[in-house]
Design an enzyme around this catalytic site. Structure first.
Site, PDB file in Angstrom:
ATOM      1  N   GLN A  43     -65.580  31.919 -12.068  1.00  0.00           N
ATOM      2  CA  GLN A  43     -64.941  33.206 -11.841  1.00  0.00           C
ATOM      3  C   GLN A  43     -65.930  34.365 -11.706  1.00  0.00           C
ATOM      4  O   GLN A  43     -65.583  35.397 -11.131  1.00  0.00           O
ATOM      5  CB  GLN A  43     -63.945  33.507 -12.956  1.00  0.00           C
ATOM      6  CG  GLN A  43     -62.738  32.582 -12.937  1.00  0.00           C
ATOM      7  CD  GLN A  43     -61.778  32.862 -14.060  1.00  0.00           C
ATOM      8  OE1 GLN A  43     -61.953  32.375 -15.167  1.00  0.00           O
ATOM      9  NE2 GLN A  43     -60.750  33.647 -13.786  1.00  0.00           N
ATOM     10  N   HIS A  63     -62.513  26.546  -0.087  1.00  0.00           N
ATOM     11  CA  HIS A  63     -63.034  26.471   1.281  1.00  0.00           C
ATOM     12  C   HIS A  63     -62.075  25.740   2.225  1.00  0.00           C
ATOM     13  O   HIS A  63     -62.003  26.073   3.421  1.00  0.00           O
ATOM     14  CB  HIS A  63     -64.400  25.779   1.286  1.00  0.00           C
ATOM     15  CG  HIS A  63     -65.456  26.563   0.581  1.00  0.00           C
ATOM     16  ND1 HIS A  63     -66.611  25.981   0.093  1.00  0.00           N
ATOM     17  CD2 HIS A  63     -65.537  27.881   0.253  1.00  0.00           C
ATOM     18  CE1 HIS A  63     -67.355  26.918  -0.488  1.00  0.00           C
ATOM     19  NE2 HIS A  63     -66.714  28.070  -0.403  1.00  0.00           N
ATOM     20  N   ASP A  76     -67.628  32.226  -4.074  1.00  0.00           N
ATOM     21  CA  ASP A  76     -68.988  32.000  -3.576  1.00  0.00           C
ATOM     22  C   ASP A  76     -69.974  33.029  -4.124  1.00  0.00           C
ATOM     23  O   ASP A  76     -71.125  32.694  -4.452  1.00  0.00           O
ATOM     24  CB  ASP A  76     -69.013  32.051  -2.045  1.00  0.00           C
ATOM     25  CG  ASP A  76     -68.349  30.845  -1.402  1.00  0.00           C
ATOM     26  OD1 ASP A  76     -67.813  29.994  -2.140  1.00  0.00           O
ATOM     27  OD2 ASP A  76     -68.358  30.758  -0.161  1.00  0.00           O
ATOM     28  N   ARG A 101     -68.212  34.646 -25.076  1.00  0.00           N
ATOM     29  CA  ARG A 101     -67.784  33.314 -24.677  1.00  0.00           C
ATOM     30  C   ARG A 101     -67.933  33.184 -23.162  1.00  0.00           C
ATOM     31  O   ARG A 101     -67.360  33.955 -22.404  1.00  0.00           O
ATOM     32  CB  ARG A 101     -66.326  33.073 -25.073  1.00  0.00           C
ATOM     33  CG  ARG A 101     -65.846  31.694 -24.645  1.00  0.00           C
ATOM     34  CD  ARG A 101     -64.341  31.545 -24.673  1.00  0.00           C
ATOM     35  NE  ARG A 101     -63.982  30.290 -24.003  1.00  0.00           N
ATOM     36  CZ  ARG A 101     -62.834  30.073 -23.381  1.00  0.00           C
ATOM     37  NH1 ARG A 101     -61.906  31.004 -23.322  1.00  0.00           N
ATOM     38  NH2 ARG A 101     -62.610  28.910 -22.803  1.00  0.00           N
ATOM     39  N   HIS A 146     -64.613  24.574 -17.758  1.00  0.00           N
ATOM     40  CA  HIS A 146     -63.573  25.550 -17.446  1.00  0.00           C
ATOM     41  C   HIS A 146     -63.095  25.301 -16.012  1.00  0.00           C
ATOM     42  O   HIS A 146     -63.270  26.135 -15.124  1.00  0.00           O
ATOM     43  CB  HIS A 146     -64.111  26.974 -17.614  1.00  0.00           C
ATOM     44  CG  HIS A 146     -63.043  28.017 -17.777  1.00  0.00           C
ATOM     45  ND1 HIS A 146     -62.968  28.851 -18.880  1.00  0.00           N
ATOM     46  CD2 HIS A 146     -62.013  28.378 -16.980  1.00  0.00           C
ATOM     47  CE1 HIS A 146     -61.953  29.673 -18.748  1.00  0.00           C
ATOM     48  NE2 HIS A 146     -61.350  29.403 -17.597  1.00  0.00           N
ATOM     49  N   ASN A 190     -61.451  23.977 -21.587  1.00  0.00           N
ATOM     50  CA  ASN A 190     -60.586  25.146 -21.553  1.00  0.00           C
ATOM     51  C   ASN A 190     -59.235  24.772 -20.959  1.00  0.00           C
ATOM     52  O   ASN A 190     -59.151  24.255 -19.842  1.00  0.00           O
ATOM     53  CB  ASN A 190     -61.206  26.258 -20.701  1.00  0.00           C
ATOM     54  CG  ASN A 190     -60.315  27.478 -20.639  1.00  0.00           C
ATOM     55  OD1 ASN A 190     -60.215  28.240 -21.601  1.00  0.00           O
ATOM     56  ND2 ASN A 190     -59.639  27.678 -19.512  1.00  0.00           N
ATOM     57  N   GLU A 191     -58.185  25.025 -21.718  1.00  0.00           N
ATOM     58  CA  GLU A 191     -56.807  24.889 -21.264  1.00  0.00           C
ATOM     59  C   GLU A 191     -56.537  23.603 -20.483  1.00  0.00           C
ATOM     60  O   GLU A 191     -56.211  23.621 -19.289  1.00  0.00           O
ATOM     61  CB  GLU A 191     -56.417  26.104 -20.417  1.00  0.00           C
ATOM     62  CG  GLU A 191     -56.484  27.408 -21.179  1.00  0.00           C
ATOM     63  CD  GLU A 191     -56.010  28.608 -20.383  1.00  0.00           C
ATOM     64  OE1 GLU A 191     -55.825  29.674 -20.984  1.00  0.00           O
ATOM     65  OE2 GLU A 191     -55.806  28.483 -19.154  1.00  0.00           O
ATOM     66  N   ASN A 333     -55.813  30.508 -26.434  1.00  0.00           N
ATOM     67  CA  ASN A 333     -55.673  31.462 -25.338  1.00  0.00           C
ATOM     68  C   ASN A 333     -54.216  31.892 -25.264  1.00  0.00           C
ATOM     69  O   ASN A 333     -53.329  31.047 -25.087  1.00  0.00           O
ATOM     70  CB  ASN A 333     -56.079  30.834 -24.002  1.00  0.00           C
ATOM     71  CG  ASN A 333     -57.546  30.444 -23.966  1.00  0.00           C
ATOM     72  OD1 ASN A 333     -58.308  30.721 -24.886  1.00  0.00           O
ATOM     73  ND2 ASN A 333     -57.945  29.798 -22.888  1.00  0.00           N
ATOM     74  N   TYR A 335     -51.338  35.041 -23.836  1.00  0.00           N
ATOM     75  CA  TYR A 335     -51.105  36.202 -22.983  1.00  0.00           C
ATOM     76  C   TYR A 335     -49.714  36.806 -23.108  1.00  0.00           C
ATOM     77  O   TYR A 335     -49.560  38.016 -23.082  1.00  0.00           O
ATOM     78  CB  TYR A 335     -51.357  35.830 -21.515  1.00  0.00           C
ATOM     79  CG  TYR A 335     -52.809  35.560 -21.213  1.00  0.00           C
ATOM     80  CD1 TYR A 335     -53.656  36.579 -20.813  1.00  0.00           C
ATOM     81  CD2 TYR A 335     -53.348  34.280 -21.358  1.00  0.00           C
ATOM     82  CE1 TYR A 335     -55.002  36.340 -20.555  1.00  0.00           C
ATOM     83  CE2 TYR A 335     -54.688  34.032 -21.103  1.00  0.00           C
ATOM     84  CZ  TYR A 335     -55.510  35.069 -20.704  1.00  0.00           C
ATOM     85  OH  TYR A 335     -56.843  34.831 -20.462  1.00  0.00           O
ATOM     86  N   GLU A 398     -59.067  33.691 -25.718  1.00  0.00           N
ATOM     87  CA  GLU A 398     -58.685  34.548 -24.596  1.00  0.00           C
ATOM     88  C   GLU A 398     -57.440  35.336 -24.957  1.00  0.00           C
ATOM     89  O   GLU A 398     -56.512  34.792 -25.565  1.00  0.00           O
ATOM     90  CB  GLU A 398     -58.372  33.737 -23.316  1.00  0.00           C
ATOM     91  CG  GLU A 398     -59.557  33.120 -22.620  1.00  0.00           C
ATOM     92  CD  GLU A 398     -59.153  32.380 -21.341  1.00  0.00           C
ATOM     93  OE1 GLU A 398     -58.103  32.722 -20.745  1.00  0.00           O
ATOM     94  OE2 GLU A 398     -59.894  31.467 -20.951  1.00  0.00           O
TER      95      GLU A 398
END
Length: 495
Positions: A43, A63, A76, A101, A146, A190-191, A333, A335, A398
């Site tokens: 990311q 892509h 990219d 992290r 991740h 992760n997740e 994590n 939200y 998160e």
């Protein structure tokens, strides 16, 4: 003394009853509580083919499937943290956080996925990042995976192929060997729920497979084994010398009963087991293995559909025992919150369930259609984890909110303030064992299928500027003040 002790023990329950769900609670966090911020390699890093890095599934997915990304973008270049990691560390220092992290790019370290080729430039990059963090007084917390599986392994079936768990352990050994003398906090995956369901079930995320109820369960099964192999490896070969901790980051919304009816409460519990319990129950419960409700319902539905066996794979007694307890802490994590009631599933993400998910129209909306602002749900979730898994050590790995605005992000500032306050209530009033909080995210970044259309950062990044400047948002100032005060100071007129 006995009377005093009884009074003191009774005060928290009185406060809970007296305090409304939206009321601010004024208190501070303990000195050993760690505030931080989080990012992930794909990311933010960019440099997707630089210095020997190999291709991963998000490189291939973006892509070849750009129409599946809202703005047809990719990672990219992203925030160009591969070249600007020192800038990121300076804003971490400006925030006053104790922990950062971040994740390693598996294919930057092992371009072929396996240990036949170790990329010295990749090792060098992460060494520079880790050393720069430590020299600035910031503790590194490293995620091994991740969502960016080397593409060579996806060509073998990816996480649906159990042999990938052995390759993951090989990769973990390289990372532990290279960085373990300085990194004391590790997250294996992760997740895994998101990677399984969105990557292998509905195809929204890389690698884009659409095999809900089959490939997602196979992928999750392999990831639980991969996590366990890496955990066991660390304990066997690195624990004595490096004395670190190894955990896993699991995602969970609070899935609240829509009403106080027993049927809605049962549906809520079923939802929590299908979402969080899928990966948490094998690791953190006293019994181990998949949640009984998942095993029963998936086996029954598989039989009715004509399958010879359950679509949910089976662990041997040996694997149940090995997976159980294979984590030093619970990475969480979180939200948002959903409401749950019984009924035929209204979500493609829960094929084998019998519950429906909704959200209250009165809850504040955000730039992400799934993310409503519901601070009180955070506290309820932390209490559920405490009760379900015997009060594990929790690190919030998160927590954050999406917008598509600029630096005057008042909703995000209020979100972090209120969610952190609910976490403080969970610690002080409910006795939850929470020892850290990582805000998502440090900077604006590539948000998977949303591309750059929504933002989660405490600092903005101008993706139209080749220099990718970082600019502090209002939320960073609010978070900085919370860190400085170690919590929430009562207004003068209340003291």
């Amino acid at each position: 003394m006995l009377i005093k002790a009884l009074i003191c023990s009774f005060i928290p329950s009185l406060l809970v009853r007296a305090m409304g769900e939206n009321d601010m609670y004024y208190d501070t966090f303990s000195n050993d509580f760690a505030f931080g911020a989080a990012t992930s390699a794909y990311q933010i890093e960019g440099g997707w083919r630089e210095d020997g890095k190999g291709e991963n599934i998000w490189d291939r997915f973006t892509h070849q499937n750009s129409t599946l990304i809202q703005d047809a973008s990719n990672g990219d270049i992203a925030a160009d943290s591969y070249h600007k990691y020192k800038n990121d560390i300076q804003i971490l220092k400006e925030l006053g956080v104790e922990t950062y992290r971040f994740s390693l790019s598996w294919s930057r370290i092992l371009p072929n996925g396996d240990i036949s080729l170790v990329n010295s430039k990749g090792i060098e990059y992460y060494n520079k990042l880790i050393n720069e963090l430590i020299s600035n007084g910031i503790e590194p917390m490293v995620t091994l995976y991740h969502w960016d599986l080397p593409q060579q392994f996806q060509d073998l079936g990816g996480w649906t192929n159990e042999v990938i768990s052995d390759y993951f352990a090989d990769y973990a050994r390289v990372a532990f060997s290279a960085f373990g003398d300085r990194v004391k906090w590790w997250l294996t995956l992760n997740e895994p729920w998101i990677q399984s369901v969105l990557g292998y079930g509905v195809g929204q995320f890389a690698p884009g497979l659409k095999s809900i109820g089959i490939a997602d369960y196979l992928a999750g099964h392999t990831m639980l084994k991969a996590h366990t192999l890496a955990y066991e490896l660390y304990k066997r070969e690195f624990q004595q010398e490096h004395e670190g901790k190894v955990g896993i980051a699991l995602d969970a919304s609070w899935l609240a009963p829509k009403s106080n009816s027993s049927a809605d409460k049962e549906a809520s519990e079923q939802a929590m087991q299908f979402k969080l319990g899928w990966f948490a129950h094998p690791i953190f419960s006293k019994e181990g293995d998949y949640p009984p409700i998942m095993k029963t319902m998936i086996a029954a539905k598989s039989k009715n559909e004509g399958y010879a066996r359950s679509r949910l794979p089976t662990f041997t007694p040996e694997w149940i025992s090995r997976i159980k307890g294979s984590s030093d802490f619970f990475g969480l994590n979180h939200y948002t919150t959903f409401l749950v009631n019984p009924g035929k599933s209204n979500s493609p993400l829960f094929k084998d369930s019998e519950f429906q998910l909704t959200q209250d129209d009165s809850w504040p909306s955000t730039a992400a259609d799934w993310l409503k602002v519901v601070p009180w749900g955070f506290r309820h979730l932390l209490k559920w984890i405490k009760e379900a898994y015997d009060s594990p050590l929790v690190i919030v790995t998160e927590n954050g909110v999406a917008d598509n605005r600029g630096i005057n992000d008042l909703q995000r500032a209020d979100y972090h303030k209120r969610y952190i306050n609910e976490m403080l209530k969970a610690i002080r009033l409910d006795g939850c064992n929470v020892r850290g909080y990582m805000a998502w995210s440090l900077i604006d970044n590539f948000e998977w299928s949303d591309g750059y259309m929504i933002k989660f950062g405490l600092y903005s990044v101008d993706f139209d500027d080749p220099e990718r400047p970082r600019v502090a948002k209002e939320s960073s100032k609010v978070y900085k003040e919370i860190i400085k005060n170690r919590g929430f100071l009562a207004p003068q007129h209340l003291e």
